[in-house]
Design a protein around this motif. Structure first.
Motif, PDB file in Angstrom:
ATOM      1  N   THR A   1       0.898  -1.425   0.044  1.00  0.00           N
ATOM      2  CA  THR A   1       0.046  -0.044   0.143  1.00  0.00           C
ATOM      3  C   THR A   1       0.867   1.205  -0.118  1.00  0.00           C
ATOM      4  N   LEU A   2       0.675   2.050  -1.040  1.00  0.00           N
ATOM      5  CA  LEU A   2       1.699   3.342  -1.140  1.00  0.00           C
ATOM      6  C   LEU A   2       0.740   4.327  -0.931  1.00  0.00           C
ATOM      7  N   ASN A   3       1.239   5.387  -0.193  1.00  0.00           N
ATOM      8  CA  ASN A   3       0.599   6.706  -0.089  1.00  0.00           C
ATOM      9  C   ASN A   3       1.748   7.842  -0.056  1.00  0.00           C
ATOM     10  N   PHE A   4       1.465   9.142  -0.121  1.00  0.00           N
ATOM     11  CA  PHE A   4       2.431  10.280  -0.181  1.00  0.00           C
ATOM     12  C   PHE A   4       2.076  11.038   0.984  1.00  0.00           C
ATOM     13  N   ARG A   5       3.024  11.642   1.736  1.00  0.00           N
ATOM     14  CA  ARG A   5       2.841  12.441   2.782  1.00  0.00           C
ATOM     15  C   ARG A   5       2.194  13.689   2.323  1.00  0.00           C
ATOM     16  N   ASP A   6       1.537  14.456   3.424  1.00  0.00           N
ATOM     17  CA  ASP A   6       0.971  15.649   3.193  1.00  0.00           C
ATOM     18  C   ASP A   6       0.269  15.958   1.845  1.00  0.00           C
ATOM     19  N   ASN A   7      -0.617  14.682   1.531  1.00  0.00           N
ATOM     20  CA  ASN A   7      -1.295  14.612   0.206  1.00  0.00           C
ATOM     21  C   ASN A   7      -0.754  15.197  -1.151  1.00  0.00           C
ATOM     22  N   GLU A   8       0.658  14.809  -1.107  1.00  0.00           N
ATOM     23  CA  GLU A   8       1.498  15.162  -2.178  1.00  0.00           C
ATOM     24  C   GLU A   8       0.805  14.360  -3.328  1.00  0.00           C
TER      25      GLU A   8
ATOM     26  N   PHE B   1       5.110   3.578   2.237  1.00  0.00           N
ATOM     27  CA  PHE B   1       5.095   2.077   1.600  1.00  0.00           C
ATOM     28  C   PHE B   1       5.056   1.176   2.692  1.00  0.00           C
ATOM     29  N   TYR B   2       3.661   0.393   2.511  1.00  0.00           N
ATOM     30  CA  TYR B   2       3.289  -0.435   3.680  1.00  0.00           C
ATOM     31  C   TYR B   2       3.337  -1.926   2.949  1.00  0.00           C
ATOM     32  N   ILE B   3       4.057  -2.682   3.484  1.00  0.00           N
ATOM     33  CA  ILE B   3       4.217  -4.244   2.795  1.00  0.00           C
ATOM     34  C   ILE B   3       3.782  -5.229   4.032  1.00  0.00           C
ATOM     35  N   ARG B   4       2.893  -6.250   3.580  1.00  0.00           N
ATOM     36  CA  ARG B   4       2.586  -7.398   4.505  1.00  0.00           C
ATOM     37  C   ARG B   4       2.834  -8.634   3.427  1.00  0.00           C
ATOM     38  N   ARG B   5       3.503  -9.501   4.224  1.00  0.00           N
ATOM     39  CA  ARG B   5       3.947 -10.918   3.201  1.00  0.00           C
ATOM     40  C   ARG B   5       2.753 -11.938   3.825  1.00  0.00           C
ATOM     41  N   PHE B   6       2.207 -12.441   2.621  1.00  0.00           N
ATOM     42  CA  PHE B   6       1.237 -13.732   2.897  1.00  0.00           C
ATOM     43  C   PHE B   6       2.121 -14.841   2.152  1.00  0.00           C
ATOM     44  N   PRO B   7       2.384 -15.910   2.912  1.00  0.00           N
ATOM     45  CA  PRO B   7       2.880 -17.148   2.220  1.00  0.00           C
ATOM     46  C   PRO B   7       2.043 -17.490   1.240  1.00  0.00           C
ATOM     47  N   LEU B   8       2.184 -18.065   0.133  1.00  0.00           N
ATOM     48  CA  LEU B   8       1.472 -18.379  -0.857  1.00  0.00           C
ATOM     49  C   LEU B   8       0.346 -19.612  -0.383  1.00  0.00           C
ATOM     50  N   GLU B   9       0.857 -20.331   0.509  1.00  0.00           N
ATOM     51  CA  GLU B   9      -0.267 -21.688   1.005  1.00  0.00           C
ATOM     52  C   GLU B   9      -1.172 -20.892   1.564  1.00  0.00           C
ATOM     53  N   THR B  10      -1.352 -19.605   2.159  1.00  0.00           N
ATOM     54  CA  THR B  10      -2.642 -19.037   2.748  1.00  0.00           C
ATOM     55  C   THR B  10      -3.421 -18.470   1.802  1.00  0.00           C
ATOM     56  N   VAL B  11      -3.217 -18.675   0.718  1.00  0.00           N
ATOM     57  CA  VAL B  11      -4.159 -17.954  -0.512  1.00  0.00           C
ATOM     58  C   VAL B  11      -4.884 -19.236  -0.957  1.00  0.00           C
ATOM     59  N   PRO B  12      -6.334 -18.956  -1.113  1.00  0.00           N
ATOM     60  CA  PRO B  12      -7.245 -20.251  -1.500  1.00  0.00           C
ATOM     61  C   PRO B  12      -7.073 -20.590  -2.881  1.00  0.00           C
ATOM     62  N   GLU B  13      -7.372 -21.936  -3.190  1.00  0.00           N
ATOM     63  CA  GLU B  13      -7.102 -22.296  -4.561  1.00  0.00           C
ATOM     64  C   GLU B  13      -8.153 -22.096  -5.039  1.00  0.00           C
ATOM     65  N   ASP B  14      -9.308 -22.566  -4.708  1.00  0.00           N
ATOM     66  CA  ASP B  14     -10.449 -22.230  -5.486  1.00  0.00           C
ATOM     67  C   ASP B  14     -10.952 -20.928  -5.915  1.00  0.00           C
ATOM     68  N   GLU B  15     -11.422 -20.591  -7.359  1.00  0.00           N
ATOM     69  CA  GLU B  15     -11.370 -19.183  -7.751  1.00  0.00           C
ATOM     70  C   GLU B  15     -12.453 -18.360  -6.921  1.00  0.00           C
ATOM     71  N   ALA B  16     -13.451 -18.791  -6.449  1.00  0.00           N
ATOM     72  CA  ALA B  16     -14.231 -17.973  -5.644  1.00  0.00           C
ATOM     73  C   ALA B  16     -13.745 -17.502  -4.331  1.00  0.00           C
ATOM     74  N   GLU B  17     -13.143 -18.582  -3.720  1.00  0.00           N
ATOM     75  CA  GLU B  17     -12.449 -18.233  -2.397  1.00  0.00           C
ATOM     76  C   GLU B  17     -11.485 -17.058  -2.678  1.00  0.00           C
ATOM     77  N   CYS B  18     -10.416 -17.605  -3.441  1.00  0.00           N
ATOM     78  CA  CYS B  18      -9.322 -16.748  -3.956  1.00  0.00           C
ATOM     79  C   CYS B  18      -9.959 -15.310  -4.334  1.00  0.00           C
ATOM     80  N   SER B  19     -10.979 -15.383  -5.141  1.00  0.00           N
ATOM     81  CA  SER B  19     -11.404 -13.835  -5.175  1.00  0.00           C
ATOM     82  C   SER B  19     -11.994 -13.281  -4.012  1.00  0.00           C
ATOM     83  N   ALA B  20     -12.587 -13.762  -3.065  1.00  0.00           N
ATOM     84  CA  ALA B  20     -13.105 -13.314  -1.748  1.00  0.00           C
ATOM     85  C   ALA B  20     -12.108 -12.736  -0.838  1.00  0.00           C
ATOM     86  N   TRP B  21     -10.929 -13.712  -1.006  1.00  0.00           N
ATOM     87  CA  TRP B  21      -9.719 -13.401  -0.278  1.00  0.00           C
ATOM     88  C   TRP B  21      -9.148 -11.959  -0.648  1.00  0.00           C
ATOM     89  N   LEU B  22      -9.239 -11.930  -2.018  1.00  0.00           N
ATOM     90  CA  LEU B  22      -8.504 -10.593  -2.399  1.00  0.00           C
ATOM     91  C   LEU B  22      -9.599  -9.222  -2.269  1.00  0.00           C
TER      92      LEU B  22
END
Ligand SMILES: CC/C=C\C/C=C\C/C=C\C/C=C\C/C=C\C/C=C\CCC(=O)SCCNC(=O)CCNC(=O)[C@H](O)C(C)(C)COP(=O)(O)OP(=O)(O)OC[C@H]1O[C@@H](n2cnc3c(N)ncnc32)[C@H](O)[C@@H]1OP(=O)(O)O
Ligand SMILES: CCCCCCCCCCCCCCCCCC(=O)OC[C@@H](O)COP(=O)(O)O
Length: 413
Positions: free
Chosen positions: A268-275, A292-313
């Motif tokens: 997630t990216l943003n700029f200070r002072d509404n630049e 810039f804020y980064i969070r790491r998710f191991p790939l195994e935690t992302v669902p394989e099923d399309e509908a679940e993966c879409s809901a995850w996103l």
């Protein structure tokens, strides 16, 4: 004067033999990008000179065309030794892309502040990953490159980009050789090529990040309104700072890169002072303050099923939206700051190209003037005018006010 008034722990991450180590506490008030005013005045003056800006653009474009030419020379190597051809193209890509990082970091003095878990940061650059990022800013691609460079993945990183960008001289042509995935944003037309291009990355010889901007287009009020109408119809929570993510590309990338990439980095990216940063501003030496804020998710935690993966996103974007809202209230993202030093190589590479090309230009101009031929001089002026129009057109691709109408009702391009 900019300063961060929040008491926070800053984790210095220094690079030694590819390891990120060392942690230090810093004082409550951390001044950022504060140049010593007397020492910097000459530099500030230079930044304001049109000639310097002209040299930057000239150096970038001419070196880019030469690099494109070298990339074409690698074509015969592809059928003989594909992995070597890919490695050479990564180096060539680095030599061009790192110039824009040098312009961002050393010329404009813009430094990306990274908020992330220090434990996760030890893995950055050591593993392949899918990166997802909001699409609100005109220089988000530059900040992305800066981030890649800090972790040694600048030459090899990839993105899912709209087809139009592949026609851009220099950058688009370079991306073709770097195996970027281009799409028309029309799934029926894209799907075969998209899957194929993603699968090609399974045996990529260098570590890479694959960037997806799932909103599919840059944020504007009009697109946001249209996108939230879709969310409302689907009964989904409304987002304030993001468009509704398109999920198909993410799901296909995750499915086809299982076993190749280790994690999803939610950025997630943003700029200070509404630049509101611009590429023109960077070329003019204006300093911006990206967080810039980064969070790491191991790939195994992302669902394989399309509908679940879409809901995850979708859930992830709802969280990202809350982080953006908090950022607007507090001026910072959660978590500690991890500091990865900027590399001197971007500067060395940029200065080497620029000195060589300015020297060559002086020789050519001297010859042209010495020739005394009016025709040659008129032709030179005509070429300069054409190049100037071309540069404006290229820079225009970064401008949000010229953004496509993709995602706006009745106009999906
Ligand atoms: C600080 C930086 C940080 C990090 C960077 C780190 C690393 C960087 C790494 C590498 C850098 C390297 C290079 C980068 C440099 C520069 C490049 C920069 C940018 C290029 C980016 C672009 O070009 S963005 C444009 C192209 N990309 C995309 O479009 C990707 C996102 N899209 C998708 O993935 C899509 O899924 C798709 C295009 C593949 C297919 O889309 P499609 O629409 O056909 O299908 P979907 O199922 O996904 O979506 C349909 C559903 O969507 C609903 N919806 C939502 N909003 C709307 C709307 N506004 N109008 C209509 N419909 C909408 C719709 O209802 C559908 O829902 P259903 O339920 O019916 O399916
Ligand atoms: C710092 C370097 C200075 C060098 C001199 C400048 C020469 C010109 C360089 C132009 C570089 C152009 C790179 C374009 C990358 C833009 C990526 C981007 O953000 O694309 C937008 C798409 O994602 C979505 O498009 P929209 O649907 O919003 O429409």
């Amino acid at each position: 004067m900019n300063f961060c008034a929040t008491k926070q722990r800053q984790v210095e991450v220094s690079r030694s033999r590819n390891q990120y180590t060392l942690e230090t506490e810093v004082p409550a008030f951390k001044y950022r990008n504060e140049p010593n005013s007397t020492k910097m005045s000459l530099f500030q003056w230079l930044k304001g000179q049109f000639l310097c800006q002209l040299i930057i653009v000239y150096g970038f474009l001419v070196s880019g065309l030469l690099i494109n030419l070298l990339q074409i020379c690698t074509l015969p190597l592809w059928p003989i030794n594909k992995q070597l051809a890919r490695r050479i193209n990564c180096k060539l890509g680095y030599s061009l892309t790192s110039q824009s990082v040098a312009i961002l970091e050393w010329w404009s003095g813009t430094e990306v502040t990274i908020y992330t878990d220090p434990k996760d940061s030890l893995l950055y650059g050591q593993e392949n990953a899918i990166v997802i990022l909001n699409h609100n800013f005109e220089i988000d691609f530059l900040c992305g490159w800066s981030f890649c460079d800090r972790f040694g993945l600048l030459g090899s990183s990839k993105c899912l980009a709209k087809k139009e960008l592949s026609y851009l001289p220099v950058i688009g042509w370079m991306w073709y050789f770097l195996e970027m995935v281009f799409i028309k944003r029309k799934w029926e037309e894209d799907k075969n090529n998209f899957v194929q291009r993603v699968q090609n990355l399974q045996d990529y010889p260098e570590k890479f990040w694959f960037l997806l901007q799932c909103e599919g287009t840059r944020f504007t009020k009009e697109k946001h309104r249209a996108s939230m109408q879709v969310a409302e119809k689907k009964g989904m929570p409304l987002l304030k700072h993001h468009l509704l993510p398109r999920t198909k590309g993410f799901w296909v990338a995750v499915q086809n890169l299982r076993g190749t990439v280790a994690a999803v980095y939610c950025c997630t990216l943003n700029f200070r002072d509404n630049e509101t940063p611009t590429l023109r501003g960077v070329i003019r030496g204006k300093t911006y303050h990206p967080d810039f804020y980064i969070r790491r998710f191991p790939l195994e935690t992302v669902p394989e099923d399309e509908a679940e993966c879409s809901a995850w996103l979708h859930r992830l974007y709802q969280e990202k939206d809350r982080y953006q809202e908090d950022y607007r209230q507090t001026g910072r993202f959660p978590g500690p700051i991890v500091k990865a030093p900027r590399s001197p190589w971007t500067l060395i590479n940029w200065l080497a190209w620029t000195s060589f090309l300015v020297y060559a230009l002086c020789l050519v101009l001297f010859k042209i003037v010495n020739s005394g031929s009016v025709l040659t001089i008129v032709a030179t002026v005509a070429v300069c005018i054409a190049v100037s129009v071309g540069v404006r057109w290229m820079v225009g691709h970064t401008e949000i006010r010229k953004s496509s109408k993709y995602g706006v009702p009745l106009n999906n391009n």
